[in-house]
Design a protein around this motif. Structure first.
Motif, PDB file in Angstrom:
ATOM      1  N   MET A   1     124.124  24.507  25.297  1.00  0.00           N
ATOM      2  CA  MET A   1     123.347  23.284  25.117  1.00  0.00           C
ATOM      3  C   MET A   1     123.432  22.394  26.358  1.00  0.00           C
ATOM      4  SD  MET A   1     123.646  20.532  22.015  1.00  0.00           S
ATOM      5  CE  MET A   1     122.484  19.152  21.911  1.00  0.00           C
ATOM      6  N   ALA A   2     124.604  22.335  26.976  1.00  0.00           N
ATOM      7  CA  ALA A   2     124.775  21.532  28.190  1.00  0.00           C
ATOM      8  C   ALA A   2     123.915  22.066  29.331  1.00  0.00           C
ATOM      9  CB  ALA A   2     126.251  21.504  28.603  1.00  0.00           C
ATOM     10  N   VAL A   3     123.865  23.392  29.476  1.00  0.00           N
ATOM     11  CA  VAL A   3     123.039  24.013  30.527  1.00  0.00           C
ATOM     12  C   VAL A   3     121.563  23.723  30.283  1.00  0.00           C
ATOM     13  CG1 VAL A   3     122.305  26.205  31.538  1.00  0.00           C
ATOM     14  CG2 VAL A   3     124.722  25.816  31.025  1.00  0.00           C
ATOM     15  N   ALA A   4     121.112  23.915  29.026  1.00  0.00           N
ATOM     16  CA  ALA A   4     119.702  23.673  28.687  1.00  0.00           C
ATOM     17  C   ALA A   4     119.328  22.210  28.900  1.00  0.00           C
ATOM     18  CB  ALA A   4     119.446  24.069  27.236  1.00  0.00           C
ATOM     19  N   ALA A   5     120.229  21.299  28.511  1.00  0.00           N
ATOM     20  CA  ALA A   5     119.966  19.868  28.675  1.00  0.00           C
ATOM     21  C   ALA A   5     119.921  19.475  30.148  1.00  0.00           C
ATOM     22  CB  ALA A   5     121.038  19.056  27.948  1.00  0.00           C
ATOM     23  N   ALA A   6     120.769  20.086  30.967  1.00  0.00           N
ATOM     24  CA  ALA A   6     120.767  19.795  32.405  1.00  0.00           C
ATOM     25  C   ALA A   6     119.460  20.230  33.046  1.00  0.00           C
ATOM     26  CB  ALA A   6     121.958  20.486  33.077  1.00  0.00           C
ATOM     27  N   ILE A   7     118.963  21.405  32.654  1.00  0.00           N
ATOM     28  CA  ILE A   7     117.691  21.895  33.189  1.00  0.00           C
ATOM     29  C   ILE A   7     116.547  20.967  32.786  1.00  0.00           C
ATOM     30  CG2 ILE A   7     116.009  23.776  33.069  1.00  0.00           C
ATOM     31  CD1 ILE A   7     118.405  25.694  32.710  1.00  0.00           C
ATOM     32  N   ALA A   8     116.531  20.557  31.509  1.00  0.00           N
ATOM     33  CA  ALA A   8     115.485  19.653  31.032  1.00  0.00           C
ATOM     34  C   ALA A   8     115.538  18.312  31.753  1.00  0.00           C
ATOM     35  CB  ALA A   8     115.644  19.440  29.522  1.00  0.00           C
ATOM     36  N   ALA A   9     116.752  17.810  32.012  1.00  0.00           N
ATOM     37  CA  ALA A   9     116.898  16.523  32.697  1.00  0.00           C
ATOM     38  C   ALA A   9     116.433  16.614  34.148  1.00  0.00           C
ATOM     39  CB  ALA A   9     118.359  16.075  32.639  1.00  0.00           C
ATOM     40  N   LEU A  10     116.739  17.725  34.813  1.00  0.00           N
ATOM     41  CA  LEU A  10     116.300  17.906  36.201  1.00  0.00           C
ATOM     42  C   LEU A  10     114.777  17.957  36.278  1.00  0.00           C
ATOM     43  CD1 LEU A  10     118.929  20.498  37.501  1.00  0.00           C
ATOM     44  CD2 LEU A  10     118.681  18.107  38.225  1.00  0.00           C
ATOM     45  N   ARG A  11     114.161  18.595  35.307  1.00  0.00           N
ATOM     46  CA  ARG A  11     112.698  18.634  35.277  1.00  0.00           C
ATOM     47  C   ARG A  11     112.140  17.226  35.104  1.00  0.00           C
ATOM     48  NH1 ARG A  11     108.812  18.443  31.420  1.00  0.00           N
ATOM     49  NH2 ARG A  11     106.829  19.513  31.877  1.00  0.00           N
ATOM     50  N   LEU A  12     112.756  16.449  34.212  1.00  0.00           N
ATOM     51  CA  LEU A  12     112.301  15.076  33.977  1.00  0.00           C
ATOM     52  C   LEU A  12     112.440  14.227  35.237  1.00  0.00           C
ATOM     53  CD1 LEU A  12     111.223  13.275  31.674  1.00  0.00           C
ATOM     54  CD2 LEU A  12     113.590  12.596  31.224  1.00  0.00           C
ATOM     55  N   ILE A  13     113.542  14.399  35.949  1.00  0.00           N
ATOM     56  CA  ILE A  13     113.748  13.667  37.211  1.00  0.00           C
ATOM     57  C   ILE A  13     112.662  14.044  38.209  1.00  0.00           C
ATOM     58  CG2 ILE A  13     115.268  13.434  39.210  1.00  0.00           C
ATOM     59  CD1 ILE A  13     117.641  13.780  37.283  1.00  0.00           C
ATOM     60  N   SER A  14     112.339  15.335  38.289  1.00  0.00           N
ATOM     61  CA  SER A  14     111.325  15.811  39.228  1.00  0.00           C
ATOM     62  C   SER A  14     109.954  15.212  38.918  1.00  0.00           C
ATOM     63  CB  SER A  14     111.260  17.341  39.177  1.00  0.00           C
ATOM     64  OG  SER A  14     110.208  17.824  39.974  1.00  0.00           O
ATOM     65  N   VAL A  15     109.609  15.181  37.619  1.00  0.00           N
ATOM     66  CA  VAL A  15     108.305  14.644  37.218  1.00  0.00           C
ATOM     67  C   VAL A  15     108.224  13.139  37.461  1.00  0.00           C
ATOM     68  CG1 VAL A  15     106.796  14.228  35.238  1.00  0.00           C
ATOM     69  CG2 VAL A  15     107.877  16.463  35.519  1.00  0.00           C
ATOM     70  N   ASP A  16     109.263  12.418  37.031  1.00  0.00           N
ATOM     71  CA  ASP A  16     109.227  10.955  37.123  1.00  0.00           C
ATOM     72  C   ASP A  16     109.389  10.440  38.558  1.00  0.00           C
ATOM     73  OD1 ASP A  16     108.765  10.734  34.479  1.00  0.00           O
ATOM     74  OD2 ASP A  16     110.779  10.100  33.908  1.00  0.00           O
ATOM     75  N   SER A  17     110.033  11.223  39.411  1.00  0.00           N
ATOM     76  CA  SER A  17     110.216  10.783  40.792  1.00  0.00           C
ATOM     77  C   SER A  17     108.883  10.637  41.520  1.00  0.00           C
ATOM     78  CB  SER A  17     111.112  11.770  41.545  1.00  0.00           C
ATOM     79  OG  SER A  17     110.492  13.041  41.625  1.00  0.00           O
ATOM     80  N   LYS A  18     107.840  11.311  40.985  1.00  0.00           N
ATOM     81  CA  LYS A  18     106.508  11.199  41.585  1.00  0.00           C
ATOM     82  C   LYS A  18     105.786   9.921  41.133  1.00  0.00           C
ATOM     83  CE  LYS A  18     106.089  16.243  41.448  1.00  0.00           C
ATOM     84  NZ  LYS A  18     105.380  17.408  40.842  1.00  0.00           N
ATOM     85  N   ASN A  19     106.268   9.347  40.040  1.00  0.00           N
ATOM     86  CA  ASN A  19     105.578   8.192  39.464  1.00  0.00           C
ATOM     87  C   ASN A  19     106.252   6.857  39.775  1.00  0.00           C
ATOM     88  OD1 ASN A  19     103.812  10.017  38.175  1.00  0.00           O
ATOM     89  ND2 ASN A  19     105.238  10.252  36.469  1.00  0.00           N
ATOM     90  N   PHE A  20     107.554   6.877  40.110  1.00  0.00           N
ATOM     91  CA  PHE A  20     108.288   5.636  40.313  1.00  0.00           C
ATOM     92  C   PHE A  20     108.765   5.497  41.750  1.00  0.00           C
ATOM     93  CE2 PHE A  20     109.255   6.576  35.713  1.00  0.00           C
ATOM     94  CZ  PHE A  20     108.389   5.618  35.217  1.00  0.00           C
ATOM     95  N   HIS A  21     109.069   4.264  42.112  1.00  0.00           N
ATOM     96  CA  HIS A  21     109.603   4.001  43.452  1.00  0.00           C
ATOM     97  C   HIS A  21     110.826   3.088  43.297  1.00  0.00           C
ATOM     98  CE1 HIS A  21     107.885  -0.075  43.199  1.00  0.00           C
ATOM     99  NE2 HIS A  21     106.828   0.504  42.669  1.00  0.00           N
ATOM    100  N   VAL A  22     111.575   2.969  44.394  1.00  0.00           N
ATOM    101  CA  VAL A  22     112.777   2.141  44.337  1.00  0.00           C
ATOM    102  C   VAL A  22     112.404   0.680  44.084  1.00  0.00           C
ATOM    103  CG1 VAL A  22     114.123   3.690  45.788  1.00  0.00           C
ATOM    104  CG2 VAL A  22     112.776   1.865  46.852  1.00  0.00           C
ATOM    105  N   PHE A  23     113.301  -0.029  43.370  1.00  0.00           N
ATOM    106  CA  PHE A  23     113.107  -1.425  42.973  1.00  0.00           C
ATOM    107  C   PHE A  23     111.784  -1.594  42.212  1.00  0.00           C
ATOM    108  CE2 PHE A  23     115.842  -1.916  46.793  1.00  0.00           C
ATOM    109  CZ  PHE A  23     116.926  -2.508  46.173  1.00  0.00           C
ATOM    110  N   ALA A  24     111.481  -0.594  41.382  1.00  0.00           N
ATOM    111  CA  ALA A  24     110.231  -0.629  40.610  1.00  0.00           C
ATOM    112  C   ALA A  24     110.288  -1.710  39.530  1.00  0.00           C
ATOM    113  CB  ALA A  24     109.966   0.722  39.978  1.00  0.00           C
ATOM    114  N   ASP A  25     109.141  -2.273  39.231  1.00  0.00           N
ATOM    115  CA  ASP A  25     109.026  -3.290  38.170  1.00  0.00           C
ATOM    116  C   ASP A  25     108.458  -2.616  36.933  1.00  0.00           C
ATOM    117  OD1 ASP A  25     109.025  -5.755  36.862  1.00  0.00           O
ATOM    118  OD2 ASP A  25     106.990  -6.213  37.531  1.00  0.00           O
TER     119      ASP A  25
END
Length: 441
Positions: A416-440
């Motif tokens: 479960m930890a491995v699967a959750a880590a993979i899912a979280a990395l995917r989420l980081i990859s997707v959201d990093s395209k939409n947000f910027h530092v010091f975002a409002d």
């Protein structure tokens, strides 16, 4: 035995037999709190402002069946795992008042360091999450009355960090929370009751809702995996030995009372607001429930201010292991108002929270990283390590079926930890395209 060693040993009686338990040195108070106060520390850890997000982060991805069954199972499994750790608090002639001490005693020096690293990264990320939550609640109040975009989320995060620092300087240790736990409970009830009442009002007016899990099959797979991992975060602190250190003797018996309270009465408000929020808004539920509800401005403002203040108190609980380490390392003892001690807390705790606040303002979408941290630290600390430590400690007393049970838990939660880590990395990859530092956000 030296005078220090004698001072740090306490006599216990078990089935008529006397034995000594060694207590490690610490600058903070231990064995000073009733089980009821410890129960409220644990309950505060559950019913914090994070509960306002579970309708959106747990129920929306899992739906009615997955969400309800998942939360009930997570409650039972979390109680079981925490009970395993609690029963090892006095083991091998020593009282293990820190998670790393227990792991180090059972496995050795490398496990001590690894557990320490995992725990402190986990708690640091949780504390950043509380600062973001507190800042978001403040911004929500501002937007209610003045939506002019002059003040942005990073500004409110900075204010929240400053308030957290002032509170940390004024409250020296976990046992000193005292009356603040009562205040925290009142604040929790305010924003939970407001959220429930306004959600019910909105739900009654809405005749049709969509409870379908949204997204493509692949997207559903990842979001369901991430939501299932979030279930472990809902109920667990990752610092049970540190909390248990404050409870009066008999420590194990009193800690079990506190855990039973936490996982029965303590979970009811969280479950109520989670289920009712999802019932009212379905798959459109916001990840911060107070953004979904409609009602009088002053009522919503009261709920958000309560969420802000309660986050400040709750952060102090999760930061206490860090404060205990710094105070013990540098020998901060004596009067809390002594100039030397006060100066140290201003510098050490102020510095720690300044770094936390800066990171929170820099990356206000830190929740994605918290999901990853939870996968690699919360699940291992709470479930994998708890089961394996108990197996190692009680090896000679367990029958083959019990041994197999603990190994099945270790394997299941590792996967479960491995699967959750993979899912979280995917989420980081997707959201990093939409947000910027010091975002409002």
């Amino acid at each position: 035995m030296s005078s220090t060693g004698a001072k740090n040993r306490t006599s216990h009686v078990n089935d008529g037999e006397h034995f000594d338990v060694e207590v490690p040195d610490t600058a903070h108070q231990i064995s000073s709190d009733s089980w009821f106060q410890v129960a409220f520390v644990l309950t505060t850890g559950i019913n914090n402002a994070y509960v306002l997000g579970y309708s959106g982060t747990v129920m929306v991805p899992l739906g009615w069946v997955g969400g309800v069954v998942g939360l009930i199972l997570a409650t039972a499994i979390s109680l079981y795992a925490n009970a395993l750790v609690a029963k090892l608090h006095e083991f091998g002639g020593k009282r293990h008042i820190r998670y790393r001490d227990l792991a180090g005693f059972i496995y050795g020096r490398k496990a001590y360091c690894l557990t320490w690293g995992l725990q402190y990264v986990n708690l640091f990320m949780i504390n950043c999450g509380f600062i973001i939550l507190a800042g978001s609640a403040l911004k929500a109040v501002y937007v209610l009355f003045r939506d002019d975009h002059v003040m942005k989320l990073p500004h409110f995060i900075a204010i929240a960090g400053l308030v957290c620092a002032v509170f940390a300087i004024g409250v020296p240790h976990l046992s000193a929370l005292g009356i603040w736990l009562v205040v925290s409970t009142i604040l929790s009830l305010i924003f939970i009751i407001v959220a429930i009442v306004l959600a019910v009002k909105d739900g009654v007016k809405t005749h049709s809702r969509d409870y379908e899990i949204q997204g493509s099959p692949l997207s559903k797979l990842f979001t369901i995996t991430a939501a299932a991992a979030n279930l472990t975060f809902v109920f667990n602190t990752g610092m049970l030995p540190e909390i248990q250190a404050t409870v009066r003797k008999p420590v194990v018996k009193n800690m079990m009372k506190a855990l039973y309270f936490q996982f029965t009465v303590g979970v009811l408000p969280m479950l109520a607001v989670t289920f009712i929020g999802y019932w009212a808004y379905g798959s459109s539920t916001s990840t911060y429930l107070l953004n979904s509800v409609t009602g009088p401005l002053w009522v919503k403002a009261l709920a958000n201010i309560s969420a802000f203040l309660q986050s400040v108190i709750c952060l102090h609980i999760f930061a206490s292991p860090t404060y205990e380490y710094m105070d013990t390392k540098f020998g901060v003892t004596g009067s809390t108002l002594a100039l030397k001690n006060l100066t140290f807390r201003i510098m050490a705790r102020g510095g720690y929270l300044a770094v936390s606040t800066l990171l929170s303002a820099l990356l206000p979408f830190l929740g994605d990283f918290m999901s990853f941290t939870g996968a690699v630290s919360t699940i291992p600390l709470t479930f994998i390590l708890a089961n394996h430590m108990y197996y190692k400690a009680k090896d000679n007393k367990l029958n083959p079926v019990q041994k197999l049970w603990h190994w099945l838990n270790v394997v299941f939660f590792s996967l479960m930890a491995v699967a959750a880590a993979i899912a979280a990395l995917r989420l980081i990859s997707v959201d990093s395209k939409n947000f910027h530092v010091f975002a409002d956000l």
